[in-house]
Motif scaffolding. Structure first.
Motif, PDB file in Angstrom:
ATOM      1  N   ARG A  47      34.381  40.883  30.448  1.00  0.00           N
ATOM      2  CA  ARG A  47      35.576  41.279  29.694  1.00  0.00           C
ATOM      3  C   ARG A  47      35.548  42.753  29.308  1.00  0.00           C
ATOM      4  NH1 ARG A  47      35.145  38.789  24.085  1.00  0.00           N
ATOM      5  NH2 ARG A  47      33.904  40.672  23.862  1.00  0.00           N
TER       6      ARG A  47
ATOM      7  N   THR B  22      37.430  41.235  34.236  1.00  0.00           N
ATOM      8  CA  THR B  22      38.731  40.608  33.999  1.00  0.00           C
ATOM      9  C   THR B  22      39.620  41.684  33.371  1.00  0.00           C
ATOM     10  OG1 THR B  22      37.825  39.785  31.921  1.00  0.00           O
ATOM     11  CG2 THR B  22      37.947  38.221  33.728  1.00  0.00           C
TER      12      THR B  22
ATOM     13  N   GLN C  39      42.253  43.655  31.465  1.00  0.00           N
ATOM     14  CA  GLN C  39      43.168  43.206  30.421  1.00  0.00           C
ATOM     15  C   GLN C  39      44.517  43.928  30.432  1.00  0.00           C
ATOM     16  OE1 GLN C  39      40.157  42.160  27.169  1.00  0.00           O
ATOM     17  NE2 GLN C  39      39.528  41.995  29.320  1.00  0.00           N
TER      18      GLN C  39
ATOM     19  N   GLY D   2      47.545  37.350  32.109  1.00  0.00           N
ATOM     20  CA  GLY D   2      46.512  36.325  32.291  1.00  0.00           C
ATOM     21  C   GLY D   2      46.689  35.514  33.564  1.00  0.00           C
ATOM     22  N   GLU D   3      47.920  35.169  33.896  1.00  0.00           N
ATOM     23  CA  GLU D   3      48.183  34.323  35.065  1.00  0.00           C
ATOM     24  C   GLU D   3      47.787  35.015  36.369  1.00  0.00           C
ATOM     25  OE1 GLU D   3      50.344  35.190  32.747  1.00  0.00           O
ATOM     26  OE2 GLU D   3      51.524  33.479  32.047  1.00  0.00           O
TER      27      GLU D   3
ATOM     28  N   MET E  62      45.302  37.472  36.540  1.00  0.00           N
ATOM     29  CA  MET E  62      44.031  38.184  36.395  1.00  0.00           C
ATOM     30  C   MET E  62      43.081  37.949  37.566  1.00  0.00           C
ATOM     31  SD  MET E  62      42.114  38.299  32.767  1.00  0.00           S
ATOM     32  CE  MET E  62      43.264  38.978  31.608  1.00  0.00           C
ATOM     33  N   GLY E  63      42.873  36.663  37.909  1.00  0.00           N
ATOM     34  CA  GLY E  63      41.940  36.346  38.986  1.00  0.00           C
ATOM     35  C   GLY E  63      42.361  36.989  40.301  1.00  0.00           C
TER      36      GLY E  63
ATOM     37  N   GLN F 139      41.781  28.846  39.205  1.00  0.00           N
ATOM     38  CA  GLN F 139      41.951  27.632  38.406  1.00  0.00           C
ATOM     39  C   GLN F 139      42.902  26.602  39.011  1.00  0.00           C
ATOM     40  OE1 GLN F 139      40.501  26.958  35.236  1.00  0.00           O
ATOM     41  NE2 GLN F 139      39.147  28.620  35.789  1.00  0.00           N
TER      42      GLN F 139
ATOM     43  N   HIS G 218      43.840  20.097  37.936  1.00  0.00           N
ATOM     44  CA  HIS G 218      44.160  21.407  38.518  1.00  0.00           C
ATOM     45  C   HIS G 218      42.967  21.996  39.268  1.00  0.00           C
ATOM     46  CE1 HIS G 218      42.195  23.925  35.340  1.00  0.00           C
ATOM     47  NE2 HIS G 218      42.364  22.831  34.650  1.00  0.00           N
ATOM     48  N   LEU G 219      41.743  21.733  38.778  1.00  0.00           N
ATOM     49  CA  LEU G 219      40.555  22.232  39.488  1.00  0.00           C
ATOM     50  C   LEU G 219      40.324  21.444  40.774  1.00  0.00           C
ATOM     51  CD1 LEU G 219      37.941  22.890  36.638  1.00  0.00           C
ATOM     52  CD2 LEU G 219      39.306  24.561  37.894  1.00  0.00           C
TER      53      LEU G 219
ATOM     54  N   ARG H  29      54.912  34.046  33.491  1.00  0.00           N
ATOM     55  CA  ARG H  29      56.067  33.513  32.766  1.00  0.00           C
ATOM     56  C   ARG H  29      56.755  34.586  31.938  1.00  0.00           C
ATOM     57  NH1 ARG H  29      53.327  28.640  29.791  1.00  0.00           N
ATOM     58  NH2 ARG H  29      51.958  30.354  29.308  1.00  0.00           N
TER      59      ARG H  29
ATOM     60  N   LEU I 146      38.593  30.904  28.378  1.00  0.00           N
ATOM     61  CA  LEU I 146      38.778  31.805  29.515  1.00  0.00           C
ATOM     62  C   LEU I 146      39.546  33.053  29.078  1.00  0.00           C
ATOM     63  CD1 LEU I 146      39.904  29.023  32.006  1.00  0.00           C
ATOM     64  CD2 LEU I 146      37.624  29.986  31.791  1.00  0.00           C
ATOM     65  N   THR I 147      39.180  34.188  29.639  1.00  0.00           N
ATOM     66  CA  THR I 147      39.916  35.424  29.349  1.00  0.00           C
ATOM     67  C   THR I 147      41.374  35.273  29.779  1.00  0.00           C
ATOM     68  OG1 THR I 147      37.874  36.493  30.004  1.00  0.00           O
ATOM     69  CG2 THR I 147      39.718  37.930  29.541  1.00  0.00           C
ATOM     70  N   THR I 148      41.582  34.473  30.838  1.00  0.00           N
ATOM     71  CA  THR I 148      42.933  34.310  31.373  1.00  0.00           C
ATOM     72  C   THR I 148      43.806  33.456  30.458  1.00  0.00           C
ATOM     73  OG1 THR I 148      42.068  32.489  32.675  1.00  0.00           O
ATOM     74  CG2 THR I 148      42.295  34.590  33.785  1.00  0.00           C
ATOM     75  N   THR I 149      43.217  32.571  29.669  1.00  0.00           N
ATOM     76  CA  THR I 149      44.035  31.732  28.784  1.00  0.00           C
ATOM     77  C   THR I 149      44.091  32.292  27.372  1.00  0.00           C
ATOM     78  OG1 THR I 149      42.122  30.320  28.362  1.00  0.00           O
ATOM     79  CG2 THR I 149      43.662  29.615  30.075  1.00  0.00           C
TER      80      THR I 149
ATOM     81  N   VAL J  89      44.977  35.040  26.394  1.00  0.00           N
ATOM     82  CA  VAL J  89      46.204  35.815  26.166  1.00  0.00           C
ATOM     83  C   VAL J  89      47.323  34.950  25.578  1.00  0.00           C
ATOM     84  CG1 VAL J  89      45.712  37.598  27.846  1.00  0.00           C
ATOM     85  CG2 VAL J  89      46.815  35.519  28.614  1.00  0.00           C
ATOM     86  N   ARG J  90      47.245  33.629  25.793  1.00  0.00           N
ATOM     87  CA  ARG J  90      48.314  32.755  25.280  1.00  0.00           C
ATOM     88  C   ARG J  90      48.187  32.474  23.783  1.00  0.00           C
ATOM     89  NH1 ARG J  90      48.188  28.685  30.338  1.00  0.00           N
ATOM     90  NH2 ARG J  90      48.778  30.229  31.890  1.00  0.00           N
TER      91      ARG J  90
ATOM     92  N   PRO K 161      35.694  34.540  24.782  1.00  0.00           N
ATOM     93  CA  PRO K 161      36.158  35.910  25.048  1.00  0.00           C
ATOM     94  C   PRO K 161      36.849  36.565  23.853  1.00  0.00           C
ATOM     95  CG  PRO K 161      37.699  34.339  26.015  1.00  0.00           C
ATOM     96  CD  PRO K 161      36.609  33.531  25.345  1.00  0.00           C
TER      97      PRO K 161
END
Lengths: 468, 216
Positions: free
Chosen positions: A93, A132, A134, A138-139, A141-142, A163, A200-201, A468, B153-156, B158-159, B184
């Motif tokens: 991070r 990651t 910033q 977030g959606e 990032m990967g 994910q 989802h995984l 979104r 997760l760093t990706t979540t 943010v929400r 995170p």
């Protein structure tokens, strides 16, 4: 070094088969359930999927003994050929600045810079998207991590943390820009310990398998919190999580190359968070290597690993011990180049230091020879009859050249006086200077303009659909 | 008689024995002892002791968790008695807690829930992968004082911000404090998104929650 004796390995294997066939895994994704039950799995009273030993054995028999990825520079890295490879930490991070000892949030630029430095470090064989960023939603990032790593290294680039199935599809499309996805990358997915495979995984795993991507089964249990506190019990559970993943991907795509990964760490008993620096991590990694090798699979575990926040003594001893133990146990690939602060942060100086530390570990693995040439009785006779030292012996020059002494670049080996004259710099300052030099001087051949625009198009489609 | 019973209650919490704690609570109900007295003189001193020992480094998280479980078992037995007497268990505040949408990591959130509940909060644990509006609706329904949002997760992570924005959009921001946590998450992130509190671990989260309720 054998972390486990053969009978201990069998005891863990037997415990694992019991976990899979008697306790089962949480897996409710309908398509995967159908695949598994059609192959002989059953559903327990608690609605978990019970995987019988025969199905596990079948899946293991499908796995090839090696896994290869090719960089866009043309180099192919094969795991499982008996040599030790390294990749960096993925998903940090923050960036730590040794000069100010402060951290800051990582950005896309740091993803690029990390890839450029890792490209230059000879002991980093494969590159995992590092930070990651910033400054990215977030959606995305990967996907952004992978996209921005590609232009800055010609080494094989591993997949980012993905994910969902949709993310996997976008990732595969980007890999296609480089070549056949099954040849130019691999993807690791982490089931959620204990023994949980959320839909989802599972969908991401199945999508990756359908695309033929070499697959890393990467559970990250914390002993005491999300796995038993005892190392052997936690290894057995982790083994069950890996084997269940392997069963699923082999059912989707028999013969898919698989990397046996483990990220077992102990719990900090006061806070419950994972301890990355404790020596138990190295032990657990060595045990993980033994289990993966029982199944003749290439194994990837934690290597460089510390809880330290800075480039201090704790950092040095923790990462050295935690990398050396699994290296001696025969790991095929170690992770962690650049890791700091329990995987939360990194610094460019740390990456450079780890390159040197990896060289020391390779030197350790190489050991030393005891053949007649190395025993050098004739050389001793020759020296005794002449100068009575070995400086002028051809034997000395030959073996210096062949690497009997590992030449270091960053470690201080001068006298106090020389060190003072050079300004009393620390390893960290020398490493930072080297990192700065690489950033300024290390040139990476760029992608073709058509590749760049193809990647941009994929990212913009992903942005439209996923953000979104 | 009461003294002995209270001592046994205290010890059942320290030993982390939910069955015994429930049994002792039942005994107190049968003896007609005021449940407020049972809690304050019997069980709560056990929780306090465990908390102190933890602070001193003599006890660890697993011991805290089982003490929390024992406390929960005792409270479950005493609840109907409070209702029957028309009194209420004194609670420090109401907390709606969950792991944010898109994230299915559970343990950190559950630890915080257990610790808060053992420390006298009424906790509504919404589980994992909790949609933003579920936090808001539950908070409205139970008149929550605090919303706790976890993300691994760093990706979540943010929400977490979206929940705070949704509170604002629904005109509830003034009534509900927000605390955030997860691997995170940092103090500066909490500050950036306008959260009221942040802690690195479950024990710290209790301190923050108590401060928010003016009970520290």
């Amino acid at each position: 070094m054998d972390a486990l004796q053969p009978d201990e390995i069998e005891a863990i294997h037997t415990a694992t088969l019991r976990i899979l066939s008697e306790i089962g895994v949480i897996l409710e994704q309908p398509e995967a359930r159908t695949l598994l039950t059609a192959a002989g799995a059953t559903i327990s009273a608690q609605n978990r999927v019970l995987i019988p030993p025969q199905l596990v054995e079948w899946a293991l028999a499908q796995c090839p003994p090696t896994l290869s990825t090719r960089g866009r520079g043309g180099t192919t890295v094969t795991l499982g050929d008996g040599s030790l490879r390294w990749h960096n930490l993925g998903g940090a991070r923050d960036v730590f600045d040794p000069a100010t000892t402060q951290i800051r949030a990582a950005t896309v630029q740091d993803v690029c810079t990390a890839a450029q430095i890792l490209d230059a470090l000879e002991n980093c064989t494969c590159v995992t998207p590092f930070f990651t960023p910033q400054d990215v939603p977030g959606e995305l990032m990967g996907l952004a991590m992978y996209r921005h790593t590609l232009p800055h290294t010609t080494k094989p680039v591993y997949g980012p943390g993905v994910q969902t199935a949709r993310e996997t599809q976008y990732f595969v499309r980007m890999a296609e820009v480089l070549g056949n996805p099954s040849e130019v990358t691999m993807m690791a997915i982490s089931p959620v310990s204990p023994l949980n495979f959320p839909a989802h995984l599972v969908e991401a795993m199945m999508e990756a398998a359908r695309s033929g991507l070499p697959f890393g089964a990467l559970p990250c249990p914390t002993a005491g919190a999300t796995a038993p506190l005892t190392i052997s019990g936690a290894i057995a559970q982790q083994n069950a999580e890996v084997l269940a993943s392997i069963v699923l991907v082999q059912l989707v795509k028999p013969g898919l190359p698989v990397l046996y990964c483990g990220r077992l760490a102990m719990m900090e008993p006061r806070t419950g968070v994972s301890v990355w620096g404790g020596v138990e991590l190295g032990l657990a990694s060595a045990g993980t290597v033994a289990m993966g090798h029982r199944y003749r699979l290439p194994v990837n575990v934690y290597g460089f690993s510390t809880n330290s926040h800075t480039l201090d003594l704790q950092n040095g001893f923790e990462r050295a011990i935690n990398a050396l133990i699994p290296a001696l146990a025969g790991a095929d690939e170690l992770s962690g180049i650049g890791e700091m602060d329990a995987g939360v942060a990194s610094s460019f100086a740390q990456m450079v230091i780890d390159n040197e530390l990896a060289a020391s570990i390779h030197r350790t693995l190489r050991g030393f020879s005891t053949d007649a040439e190395a025993l050098a009785v004739e050389v001793i006779a020759s020296a005794m009859n002449t100068t009575r030292n070995f400086l002028g012996q051809k034997h000395t020059r030959n073996h210096l050249k062949s690497g009997e002494i590992l030449l270091t670049r960053l470690a201080e080996r001068g006298t106090w006086g020389e060190w003072e004259k050079r300004g009393r710099g620390s390893l960290a300052t020398r490493a930072q200077a080297e990192a700065d030099r690489l950033i300024a001087e290390h040139h990476v051949p760029p992608l073709e303009p058509a590749q760049e625009s193809a990647l941009d198009e994929i990212m913009s489609a992903a942005h439209k659909e996923l953000v979104r | 008689m009461s003294k002995e019973l209270f001592d046994a209650m205290r010890q059942s919490i320290i030993d982390g024995d939910p069955e015994l704690a429930a049994e002792l609570a039942q005994k107190a109900v049968e003896l007609g002892i005021d449940p407020i007295e049972v809690l304050n003189q019997g069980f709560v001193p056990g929780v306090s002791y465990v908390g102190e020992q933890f602070g001193l480094g003599e006890m660890f998280l697993p011991e805290l968790v089982v003490a929390g479980e024992a406390m929960k078992a005792a409270v479950a037995v005493l609840e109907p008695e409070f209702t029957r007497r028309g009194t209420e268990r004194q609670i420090l505040g109401r907390v709606v807690i969950g792991t944010i949408e898109g994230d299915i990591h559970e343990i950190g959130k559950s630890l915080v829930a257990t610790m808060l509940s053992a420390s006298g909060f009424q906790v509504y644990d919404m589980g994992v992968d909790v949609p933003i509006m579920t936090f808001i609706e539950k908070a409205r329904e139970v008149k929550a004082d605090i919303i706790g949002i976890s993300a691994l997760l760093t990706t979540t992570m943010v929400r977490q911000k979206d929940v705070i924005e949704a509170l604002e959009d629904n005109g509830m921001r003034g009534q509900v404090k927000v605390m955030v946590g997860g691997a995170p998450v940092t103090q500066s992130w909490a500050k950036e998104i306008g959260a009221d509190g942040y802690s690195e671990d479950a024990v710290g989260a209790v301190v923050i929650a108590k401060t928010m309720m003016g009970a520290a």
